[in-house]
Write an enzyme that holds these catalytic residues in place. Sequence first.
Site, PDB file in Angstrom:
ATOM      1  N   TYR A 136       0.858  -1.183   0.000  1.00  0.00           N
ATOM      2  CA  TYR A 136       0.000   0.000   0.000  1.00  0.00           C
ATOM      3  C   TYR A 136       0.892   1.230   0.000  1.00  0.00           C
ATOM      4  O   TYR A 136       1.567   1.517   0.984  1.00  0.00           O
ATOM      5  CB  TYR A 136      -0.919  -0.044   1.224  1.00  0.00           C
ATOM      6  N   LYS A 164      -1.596  -1.469  -3.920  1.00  0.00           N
ATOM      7  CA  LYS A 164      -2.588  -0.399  -3.968  1.00  0.00           C
ATOM      8  C   LYS A 164      -1.788   0.884  -4.110  1.00  0.00           C
ATOM      9  O   LYS A 164      -1.109   1.308  -3.182  1.00  0.00           O
ATOM     10  CB  LYS A 164      -3.439  -0.376  -2.699  1.00  0.00           C
TER      11      LYS A 164
END
Length: 292
Positions: A136, A164
């Site tokens: 992330y 992400k």
Amino acid sequence: MRKPIFTGAGVAIITPFTENGVNYDKLGELIEFQIREGIDSIIICGTTGEASTMPDEEHKAVIKYTVEKVNKRVPVIAGTGSNDTIHAVELSKYAEEVGADAILSVTPYYNKTTQKGLYEHFKLIAESIKIPVVLYNVPGRTGLNIEPKTVKQLAEIENIVAIKECNINQVGEIISICPPDFTVYSGNDDMVVPLLALGGKGVISVMANIIPKKTHELVATFLDGNVEESRKIQLSLLNLIKALFIEVSPIPVKAAMNLMGMEVGKCRLPLTDMTEKNFEILKQTLKDYGLI
């Protein structure tokens, strides 16, 4: 060949709170709403889920409850990130133990680190579990960017399968240098179509909390080859997305859900209620979209 954990729209689901803790009955209702409306994955205990204000006992309980409630109907990705590597390992092991399909691990924040430190941090987490790891990268919050060359190194670790990515400027380079079976998800609701055009596979979305069906359609139409329709959906949602990020997320999306009658409670401090001016803008926007 590694398969994506999901393709389409995953919801970065909020955590409903009362003054006494997590409202599990409401969380269950939200999970059922998401699945009923066609969401492709549920991401629990992320930024939008306010994991940073959860004690470990509560954090773990929310992951366990979500996994059991979803019951394999869609993949559950558990947020287990920390700026303490050993703590992140502990949370990740627990998520695997209770049946999460994957974990989402944010870059260390505040103490930050070097690119070498990032590699060692995520490598140790990945080696501690067998389930897939989603990196992330959200430099706007953490003050730290995973550079594409570091993503490439990490993508060579078997169970680091996706990222992400909130830094849209480096998506093209990441996709071009990483293995073809490494998945990139958008972390920005307003940049889903551009990311898909570069080869991304979906979005981990805030707006899906209130419009899961439309968020799913945004991605599904593109992946089905109807790029023009997906483009139109993306553009049609821009004013709503702008309103949902008019203040620090998840303040506006929780306010929106409450306006829509979902009764999810407030954010925990240090997040506070919206200003009256911004609240009225959000309220009018929801009316404009026929959501209230």
